[in-house]
Design a protein around this motif. Sequence first.
Motif, PDB file in Angstrom:
ATOM      1  N   GLU A 138       9.582  63.911  27.126  1.00 27.12           N
ATOM      2  CA  GLU A 138       9.346  62.494  26.549  1.00 27.12           C
ATOM      3  C   GLU A 138      10.454  61.550  27.829  1.00 27.12           C
ATOM      4  N   ALA A 139      12.020  62.156  28.339  1.00 26.22           N
ATOM      5  CA  ALA A 139      12.271  61.989  29.482  1.00 26.22           C
ATOM      6  C   ALA A 139      11.849  61.843  30.397  1.00 26.22           C
ATOM      7  N   ARG A 140      10.754  62.513  30.740  1.00 19.96           N
ATOM      8  CA  ARG A 140      10.016  62.377  32.207  1.00 19.96           C
ATOM      9  C   ARG A 140       8.873  61.237  31.911  1.00 19.96           C
ATOM     10  N   VAL A 141       8.674  60.684  31.197  1.00 17.35           N
ATOM     11  CA  VAL A 141       7.821  59.635  30.827  1.00 17.35           C
ATOM     12  C   VAL A 141       8.428  58.578  31.393  1.00 17.35           C
ATOM     13  N   GLU A 142       9.601  57.914  30.292  1.00 19.97           N
ATOM     14  CA  GLU A 142      10.370  56.976  31.005  1.00 19.97           C
ATOM     15  C   GLU A 142      10.851  57.450  32.260  1.00 19.97           C
ATOM     16  N   LEU A 143      11.197  58.095  32.796  1.00 17.94           N
ATOM     17  CA  LEU A 143      11.734  58.484  34.289  1.00 17.94           C
ATOM     18  C   LEU A 143      10.549  58.219  35.235  1.00 17.94           C
ATOM     19  N   ALA A 144       9.070  57.960  34.991  1.00 20.24           N
ATOM     20  CA  ALA A 144       8.775  58.584  35.897  1.00 20.24           C
ATOM     21  C   ALA A 144       8.295  56.251  35.669  1.00 20.24           C
ATOM     22  N   LYS A 145       8.641  55.896  34.402  1.00 23.80           N
ATOM     23  CA  LYS A 145       8.540  54.492  34.314  1.00 23.80           C
ATOM     24  C   LYS A 145       9.439  53.069  35.217  1.00 23.80           C
ATOM     25  N   THR A 147      11.319  54.919  37.693  1.00 20.29           N
ATOM     26  CA  THR A 147      11.395  55.055  39.316  1.00 20.29           C
ATOM     27  C   THR A 147      10.025  54.021  39.833  1.00 20.29           C
ATOM     28  N   GLU A 148       8.543  53.515  39.202  1.00 18.26           N
ATOM     29  CA  GLU A 148       7.904  53.103  39.914  1.00 18.26           C
ATOM     30  C   GLU A 148       8.322  51.466  39.695  1.00 18.26           C
ATOM     31  N   GLU A 149       8.871  51.004  38.214  1.00 11.59           N
ATOM     32  CA  GLU A 149       9.510  50.021  38.380  1.00 11.59           C
ATOM     33  C   GLU A 149      10.343  49.023  39.732  1.00 11.59           C
ATOM     34  N   LEU A 150      11.388  50.198  39.679  1.00  4.95           N
ATOM     35  CA  LEU A 150      12.204  49.897  40.694  1.00  4.95           C
ATOM     36  C   LEU A 150      11.779  50.275  42.305  1.00  4.95           C
ATOM     37  N   ARG A 151      11.258  51.546  42.533  1.00 10.28           N
ATOM     38  CA  ARG A 151      10.299  51.380  43.466  1.00 10.28           C
ATOM     39  C   ARG A 151       9.744  49.495  43.467  1.00 10.28           C
ATOM     40  N   THR A 152       8.777  48.787  43.083  1.00 16.55           N
ATOM     41  CA  THR A 152       8.274  48.265  43.492  1.00 16.55           C
ATOM     42  C   THR A 152       9.978  47.116  43.519  1.00 16.55           C
ATOM     43  N   ARG A 153      10.830  47.346  42.747  1.00 17.06           N
ATOM     44  CA  ARG A 153      11.273  45.793  42.870  1.00 17.06           C
ATOM     45  C   ARG A 153      12.032  45.611  43.933  1.00 17.06           C
ATOM     46  N   LEU A 154      12.495  46.953  44.902  1.00 17.57           N
ATOM     47  CA  LEU A 154      13.541  47.465  45.617  1.00 17.57           C
ATOM     48  C   LEU A 154      13.415  47.602  46.552  1.00 17.57           C
ATOM     49  N   GLY A 155      11.983  48.023  46.445  1.00 20.65           N
ATOM     50  CA  GLY A 155      10.401  48.575  48.279  1.00 20.65           C
ATOM     51  C   GLY A 155      11.130  49.760  48.896  1.00 20.65           C
ATOM     52  N   MET A 167      17.639  52.864  32.451  1.00 24.74           N
ATOM     53  CA  MET A 167      17.300  53.971  31.171  1.00 24.74           C
ATOM     54  C   MET A 167      17.962  53.880  30.507  1.00 24.74           C
ATOM     55  N   ASN A 168      19.760  52.929  30.495  1.00 25.47           N
ATOM     56  CA  ASN A 168      20.746  53.344  29.735  1.00 25.47           C
ATOM     57  C   ASN A 168      20.724  54.745  29.189  1.00 25.47           C
ATOM     58  N   LEU A 169      20.929  55.861  30.313  1.00 26.12           N
ATOM     59  CA  LEU A 169      21.268  56.925  29.908  1.00 26.12           C
ATOM     60  C   LEU A 169      22.017  57.456  31.254  1.00 26.12           C
ATOM     61  N   SER A 170      23.122  58.253  31.069  1.00 25.53           N
ATOM     62  CA  SER A 170      23.915  59.180  32.293  1.00 25.53           C
ATOM     63  C   SER A 170      23.359  59.427  33.108  1.00 25.53           C
TER      64      SER A 170
END
Length: 281
Positions: A138-145, A147-155, A167-170
């Motif tokens: 489940e963490a892998r799916v959240e990580l993919a989402k 990563t894609e969100e931040l890549r779009t936002r930060l370029g 992700m509110n994770l360590s």
Amino acid sequence: MAVAATTTTDAQTTQLPEIVDPAAIAPKNARELTRLFLDQLAVLEEGTREHQYARNTLIEMNISLVKFAASRFRNRGSGEMEDVVQVGTIGLIKAIDRFDLTREVEFTSFAIPYIVGEIKRFFRDTSWAVHVPRRLQEARVELAKATEELRTRLGRTPTVHELAQLMNLSEEQVNEARIASNGYVSSSLDAALSTSDEGETALADFLGTDDYALELVEDFQSLAPMIADLGERERCILHMRFVDELTQAQIGERLGISQMHVSRLIKRTLDRLRDGLLTTD
């Protein structure tokens, strides 16, 4: 639709339209016909030709629901879409068999969760190349989402720290999810790789070969306590011969005994260890 087909049961006589190609029916018409077929499926006797016709028609008529649900998983990167549709169809069949006409709910709303549930179970059980705990899947799916969100936002590719904040994770948990993602897809050892020389070669050609010496590990583990039980002189002789790699003559000079005596001592000790190993096996 063609001519009407009459079906008779002990309870009543009903009429179902004879549909030549149920899968070609438009979604709007499919909803109306689905209700009709579900009504009759509830009163038809299981095992009869009429019951089978109604059930099979319902499946084919609503296959568009399965394809719609399957399209949401198109980018999951595992398996062919045909396999996903096939698995989703199992969910559709379960929905048809379990639908309760007395409930105030559309069949579409009832069936979609069954279809999606079967598809998710398929990906959970078959997609991972190695066994990974559910929380990491489940963490892998959240990580993919994330990563894609931040890549779009930060370029750019986000850092572990940025992913951890979103992700509110360590950071340790993010790295753990990244490592687990490596178990999602595996490559065949027979996979062809392009080379700069001539044509292609197999992936296995670039990997190490079997280390047959690993088979000795078990023997070493079994020998350790037996060697510990030997006398000090016997252990010393074995060390000089097989660790220091001294000749029997050199060992004899150090111990002040003949080479022949050293040879007998080594043979006796090795025979004792060999017998011990055979007894253990």
